[in-house]
Design an enzyme around this catalytic site. Sequence first.
Site, PDB file in Angstrom:
ATOM      1  N   GLU A  47       0.787  -1.165  -0.127  1.00 19.28           N
ATOM      2  CA  GLU A  47      -0.006   0.125   0.046  1.00 19.28           C
ATOM      3  C   GLU A  47       1.010   1.353   0.155  1.00 19.28           C
ATOM      4  O   GLU A  47       1.665   1.258   0.726  1.00 19.28           O
ATOM      5  CB  GLU A  47      -0.866   0.055   1.291  1.00 19.28           C
ATOM      6  CG  GLU A  47      -1.736   1.416   1.408  1.00 19.28           C
ATOM      7  CD  GLU A  47      -2.296   1.275   3.047  1.00 19.28           C
ATOM      8  OE1 GLU A  47      -1.439   0.625   3.865  1.00 19.28           O
ATOM      9  OE2 GLU A  47      -3.372   1.883   3.014  1.00 19.28           O
ATOM     10  N   LYS A 127      -9.364   2.313  -1.995  1.00 18.67           N
ATOM     11  CA  LYS A 127      -9.529   1.924  -0.559  1.00 18.67           C
ATOM     12  C   LYS A 127     -10.789   2.256  -0.112  1.00 18.67           C
ATOM     13  O   LYS A 127     -11.031   3.530  -0.026  1.00 18.67           O
ATOM     14  CB  LYS A 127      -8.399   2.358   0.176  1.00 18.67           C
ATOM     15  CG  LYS A 127      -8.467   1.737   1.732  1.00 18.67           C
ATOM     16  CD  LYS A 127      -7.111   2.126   2.360  1.00 18.67           C
ATOM     17  CE  LYS A 127      -7.302   1.598   3.767  1.00 18.67           C
ATOM     18  NZ  LYS A 127      -5.815   1.945   4.367  1.00 18.67           N
ATOM     19  N   CYS A 172      -5.101  -2.776   3.097  1.00 20.52           N
ATOM     20  CA  CYS A 172      -4.938  -2.559   4.522  1.00 20.52           C
ATOM     21  C   CYS A 172      -5.978  -2.754   5.366  1.00 20.52           C
ATOM     22  O   CYS A 172      -6.449  -3.975   5.672  1.00 20.52           O
ATOM     23  CB  CYS A 172      -4.202  -1.142   4.578  1.00 20.52           C
ATOM     24  SG  CYS A 172      -3.340  -1.279   6.297  1.00 20.52           S
TER      25      CYS A 172
END
Length: 317
Positions: A47, A127, A172
Amino acid sequence: MPRTLTVAAAQSGPVSRSETRGDVVERLLSQMREASRLGCDLVVFTEVALTAFFPHWYMEDRDEIDAWFEREMPGPETRKLFDEAVRLGIGFHLGYAELTREEGRDRRYNTSILVGRDGRIIGKYRKIHLPGNAEFQPGDRYQNLEKYYFDRGNLGFRTWRAFGGVVGLCTCYDRRWPETYRVLALRGAELILLGYNTPDSWPDRPGKAPLARFHNLLCMQAGAYQNGAWVVGVAKAGVEAGVSQIGQSCIISPEGEIVAMATSLEDELVVAECDLDQTARYRKHALNFDQNRSIRDYRPITERAGAVSPGESLDTP
Ligand code: CDV
């Protein structure tokens, strides 16, 4: 025909605030070349792989903030990654901060892409679960400002036919939610790729968060097992700008077993052969989703008509 992919999780050691994109790209290129030498089909970077994880500190100046973002992909520095991937015939996953223009205004996303062996972008994910705060926390040397720097991803959880199977992406904090894996797996994902920047101690709070490492493995192994998918989790590890981050980059089988895991907090390649047919065998036999999964019983209570009166069971369909 067997569908076995050799995958490298390319863990990154810390990236300093002063390291340039060019410096970082050279690190990624050397990992990509090593992955190719080891016979990998796909190398998975983390990430926000191109810079230090800047949401850990506060900035107000727009130009200063935007300097951490990519306006194009590939851009002048990242082009080398695409060219080298084509030369080596290897695919890659890359996380980065994306600055784009939508409906006449700037939008900023925590983005990852999947790139094919031909250097073309196969898929993009932004995300969805953004952790932390939307405002500066006075008095804290450690900040967690993803809600301040990023817009919530607007592409959904998507999957793509690629590398002989079906690949899904998440990032994440997404990995902590069961619905992430569930939606990806219901959309056919056999291989789920994700990068993470996960702290286990903070400048103002000495000592290690005791469960950070446990939770990291718990959520990824459970996501893999309960959905019968391979999961490749890739860390930015080590002490970066004063924040200590866990490593544990790993490759997890559809049975929830860790088949390979990093041993350092540095740049490190973690390699495993992923048999994509293992997902089908597992979904058909061990759990037999078609026969045993009972989606009609999972309707959320909020979708049911009428209010629940006192004493009435919340389980009543
Ligand atoms: N970059 C992240 O999303 N980090 C979160 C932390 C802040 C909890 C994570 O899930 O690791």
